[in-house]
Write a protein that holds these residues in place. Structure first.
Motif, PDB file in Angstrom:
ATOM      1  N   ALA A  58       0.876  -1.174   0.000  1.00 21.20           N
ATOM      2  CA  ALA A  58       0.000   0.000   0.000  1.00 21.20           C
ATOM      3  C   ALA A  58       0.906   1.215   0.000  1.00 21.20           C
ATOM      4  CB  ALA A  58      -0.898  -0.014   1.228  1.00 21.20           C
ATOM      5  N   VAL A  59       1.193   1.725  -1.169  1.00 21.13           N
ATOM      6  CA  VAL A  59       2.117   2.844  -1.303  1.00 21.13           C
ATOM      7  C   VAL A  59       1.327   4.063  -1.752  1.00 21.13           C
ATOM      8  CG1 VAL A  59       4.161   3.715  -2.483  1.00 21.13           C
ATOM      9  CG2 VAL A  59       4.005   1.301  -1.887  1.00 21.13           C
ATOM     10  N   ILE A  60       1.412   5.122  -0.988  1.00 22.81           N
ATOM     11  CA  ILE A  60       0.745   6.365  -1.342  1.00 22.81           C
ATOM     12  C   ILE A  60       1.662   7.110  -2.306  1.00 22.81           C
ATOM     13  CG2 ILE A  60      -0.075   8.559  -0.415  1.00 22.81           C
ATOM     14  CD1 ILE A  60      -0.816   7.013   2.120  1.00 22.81           C
ATOM     15  N   ARG A  90      11.726  -0.814  -0.113  1.00 23.63           N
ATOM     16  CA  ARG A  90      11.042  -1.493   0.995  1.00 23.63           C
ATOM     17  C   ARG A  90      12.049  -1.923   2.065  1.00 23.63           C
ATOM     18  NH1 ARG A  90       9.755  -6.561  -2.585  1.00 23.63           N
ATOM     19  NH2 ARG A  90      11.668  -7.712  -2.193  1.00 23.63           N
ATOM     20  N   ALA A  91      11.592  -1.861   3.294  1.00 19.90           N
ATOM     21  CA  ALA A  91      12.455  -2.172   4.434  1.00 19.90           C
ATOM     22  C   ALA A  91      12.778  -3.658   4.474  1.00 19.90           C
ATOM     23  CB  ALA A  91      11.767  -1.750   5.727  1.00 19.90           C
ATOM     24  N   ARG A  92      14.051  -3.932   4.688  1.00 21.31           N
ATOM     25  CA  ARG A  92      14.532  -5.312   4.834  1.00 21.31           C
ATOM     26  C   ARG A  92      15.471  -5.335   6.033  1.00 21.31           C
ATOM     27  NH1 ARG A  92      14.483  -3.893  -0.366  1.00 21.31           N
ATOM     28  NH2 ARG A  92      16.558  -2.994  -0.320  1.00 21.31           N
ATOM     29  N   ALA A  93      15.351  -6.349   6.822  1.00 24.62           N
ATOM     30  CA  ALA A  93      16.259  -6.495   7.964  1.00 24.62           C
ATOM     31  C   ALA A  93      17.441  -7.344   7.504  1.00 24.62           C
ATOM     32  CB  ALA A  93      15.530  -7.143   9.126  1.00 24.62           C
ATOM     33  N   ASP A  94      18.471  -6.678   6.989  1.00 27.33           N
ATOM     34  CA  ASP A  94      19.596  -7.385   6.393  1.00 27.33           C
ATOM     35  C   ASP A  94      20.821  -7.501   7.289  1.00 27.33           C
ATOM     36  OD1 ASP A  94      18.201  -7.822   4.043  1.00 27.33           O
ATOM     37  OD2 ASP A  94      18.999  -6.040   3.051  1.00 27.33           O
ATOM     38  N   SER A  95      20.870  -6.738   8.359  1.00 29.50           N
ATOM     39  CA  SER A  95      22.081  -6.738   9.171  1.00 29.50           C
ATOM     40  C   SER A  95      21.790  -7.243  10.579  1.00 29.50           C
ATOM     41  CB  SER A  95      22.652  -5.315   9.257  1.00 29.50           C
ATOM     42  OG  SER A  95      21.828  -4.525  10.095  1.00 29.50           O
ATOM     43  N   ALA A  96      22.855  -7.463  11.315  1.00 27.37           N
ATOM     44  CA  ALA A  96      22.709  -7.878  12.710  1.00 27.37           C
ATOM     45  C   ALA A  96      21.987  -6.802  13.512  1.00 27.37           C
ATOM     46  CB  ALA A  96      24.082  -8.166  13.315  1.00 27.37           C
ATOM     47  N   ALA A  97      22.281  -5.535  13.247  1.00 27.75           N
ATOM     48  CA  ALA A  97      21.614  -4.447  13.962  1.00 27.75           C
ATOM     49  C   ALA A  97      20.120  -4.426  13.643  1.00 27.75           C
ATOM     50  CB  ALA A  97      22.245  -3.104  13.603  1.00 27.75           C
ATOM     51  N   ASP A  98      19.764  -4.625  12.371  1.00 23.42           N
ATOM     52  CA  ASP A  98      18.352  -4.671  11.992  1.00 23.42           C
ATOM     53  C   ASP A  98      17.644  -5.832  12.686  1.00 23.42           C
ATOM     54  OD1 ASP A  98      18.928  -2.566  10.268  1.00 23.42           O
ATOM     55  OD2 ASP A  98      18.963  -3.837   8.477  1.00 23.42           O
ATOM     56  N   ASN A  99      18.297  -6.977  12.706  1.00 21.99           N
ATOM     57  CA  ASN A  99      17.702  -8.143  13.358  1.00 21.99           C
ATOM     58  C   ASN A  99      17.589  -7.944  14.864  1.00 21.99           C
ATOM     59  OD1 ASN A  99      17.016 -10.000  11.229  1.00 21.99           O
ATOM     60  ND2 ASN A  99      19.208 -10.100  10.821  1.00 21.99           N
ATOM     61  N   ASP A 158       8.193   1.535   6.359  1.00 20.37           N
ATOM     62  CA  ASP A 158       7.639   2.884   6.288  1.00 20.37           C
ATOM     63  C   ASP A 158       6.939   3.143   4.962  1.00 20.37           C
ATOM     64  OD1 ASP A 158       7.318   5.489   7.562  1.00 20.37           O
ATOM     65  OD2 ASP A 158       8.667   6.226   5.994  1.00 20.37           O
ATOM     66  N   LEU A 159       7.390   2.534   3.902  1.00 23.03           N
ATOM     67  CA  LEU A 159       6.812   2.792   2.585  1.00 23.03           C
ATOM     68  C   LEU A 159       5.623   1.881   2.288  1.00 23.03           C
ATOM     69  CD1 LEU A 159       7.052   4.362  -0.091  1.00 23.03           C
ATOM     70  CD2 LEU A 159       8.520   2.510  -0.904  1.00 23.03           C
ATOM     71  N   THR A 160       5.754   0.591   2.548  1.00 18.26           N
ATOM     72  CA  THR A 160       4.728  -0.368   2.125  1.00 18.26           C
ATOM     73  C   THR A 160       3.774  -0.783   3.232  1.00 18.26           C
ATOM     74  OG1 THR A 160       6.080  -2.312   2.643  1.00 18.26           O
ATOM     75  CG2 THR A 160       6.311  -1.345   0.420  1.00 18.26           C
ATOM     76  N   ARG A 210       3.184  -8.746   5.427  1.00 22.74           N
ATOM     77  CA  ARG A 210       2.010  -8.324   4.660  1.00 22.74           C
ATOM     78  C   ARG A 210       1.651  -6.895   5.052  1.00 22.74           C
ATOM     79  NH1 ARG A 210      -0.703 -13.976   5.658  1.00 22.74           N
ATOM     80  NH2 ARG A 210       0.174 -15.085   3.881  1.00 22.74           N
ATOM     81  N   PRO A 211       1.149  -6.098   4.098  1.00 27.70           N
ATOM     82  CA  PRO A 211       0.798  -4.713   4.431  1.00 27.70           C
ATOM     83  C   PRO A 211      -0.401  -4.651   5.374  1.00 27.70           C
ATOM     84  CG  PRO A 211       0.373  -5.174   2.104  1.00 27.70           C
ATOM     85  CD  PRO A 211       0.977  -6.399   2.687  1.00 27.70           C
ATOM     86  N   LEU A 212      -0.339  -3.729   6.310  1.00 28.69           N
ATOM     87  CA  LEU A 212      -1.421  -3.533   7.276  1.00 28.69           C
ATOM     88  C   LEU A 212      -2.345  -2.389   6.877  1.00 28.69           C
ATOM     89  CD1 LEU A 212       0.568  -3.919  10.626  1.00 28.69           C
ATOM     90  CD2 LEU A 212      -0.701  -5.672   9.359  1.00 28.69           C
ATOM     91  N   TRP A 213      -2.110  -1.797   5.733  1.00 24.75           N
ATOM     92  CA  TRP A 213      -2.843  -0.613   5.311  1.00 24.75           C
ATOM     93  C   TRP A 213      -4.354  -0.826   5.312  1.00 24.75           C
ATOM     94  CZ3 TRP A 213      -2.130   4.224   5.451  1.00 24.75           C
ATOM     95  CH2 TRP A 213      -2.871   5.098   4.666  1.00 24.75           C
ATOM     96  N   ARG A 214      -4.816  -2.011   4.996  1.00 25.61           N
ATOM     97  CA  ARG A 214      -6.266  -2.238   4.928  1.00 25.61           C
ATOM     98  C   ARG A 214      -6.937  -2.109   6.284  1.00 25.61           C
ATOM     99  NH1 ARG A 214      -9.031  -7.120   5.097  1.00 25.61           N
ATOM    100  NH2 ARG A 214      -7.990  -8.759   6.255  1.00 25.61           N
TER     101      ARG A 214
END
Length: 190
Positions: free
Chosen positions: A6-8, A64-73, A91-93, A117-121
């Motif tokens: 859900a991208v505005i 789109r946000a991805r948790a790719d690093s140890a800090a993100d995880n 933040d975007l999707t 999954r997007p929560l926009w709905r």
């Protein structure tokens, strides 16, 4: 639930500009990567035009946000272990990245039904209104403040949103994308 971002459109150009500046990528380099002109990137970022569906999907995949690093995880771990009702979304999707056990108790379906999954709905009118005001509220600025707003209660088969004051915080992940931490403040006085 559908697995559709859900991208505005008005948020997409501003998000693209912020991502590009933070990652020190020039418009012409990004334009070459996306197979479009530099002027098209400029028009998207300024809001003078919006990407077509194909370009929107490519930009959304990029941002789109991805948790790719140890800090993100570690951030995902902290959210999923928090005793407060919190959740983290792209933040975007608006795709769910993590939620706390307290938040999971508010929602009637298991976390697996929501994750990625997007929560926009599920957004209330107040949430949608704030989303459309983000640019005016400084959300896309390099040093943005948290945004706090009220939302009315909403009940869906999968979840309930209580009438509450919501605080959203924008967090940059290691790949330059952004996540949004969503938490409740205090209950509204009767």
């Amino acid at each position: 639930m559908k697995n559709v971002p859900a991208v505005i459109p008005s948020s997409l150009g501003l998000s693209l500009r912020r991502w590009r500046v933070l990652n020190r990528i020039k418009q012409d380099v990004l334009a070459h990567e996306l197979g479009v002109s530099q002027s098209r990137i400029s028009r998207w970022e300024s809001g003078k035009s919006h990407p077509n569906h194909k370009d929107c999907l490519r930009i959304t995949t990029l941002l789109r946000a991805r948790a790719d690093s140890a800090a993100d995880n570690a951030l995902l771990h902290l959210v999923s272990r928090s005793s407060d009702p919190v959740h983290l979304v792209c933040d975007l999707t608006h795709r769910l990245l993590a939620m706390s056990p307290a938040r999971e108790r508010e929602w009637r379906a298991p976390v697996s039904e929501f994750l990625h999954r997007p929560l926009w709905r599920f957004a209330t009118d107040e949430i949608r209104d704030v989303e459309h005001q983000l640019a005016d509220l400084g959300w896309f600025e390099p040093r943005n403040d948290d945004i706090i707003y009220w939302t009315e209660a909403a009940v869906f088969p999968e979840m309930s949103i209580p009438e509450s004051q919501i605080r959203i915080s924008r967090l940059q992940l290691s790949d330059g994308s952004f996540a949004r931490l969503v938490r409740e403040e205090t209950a509204r006085a009767a």
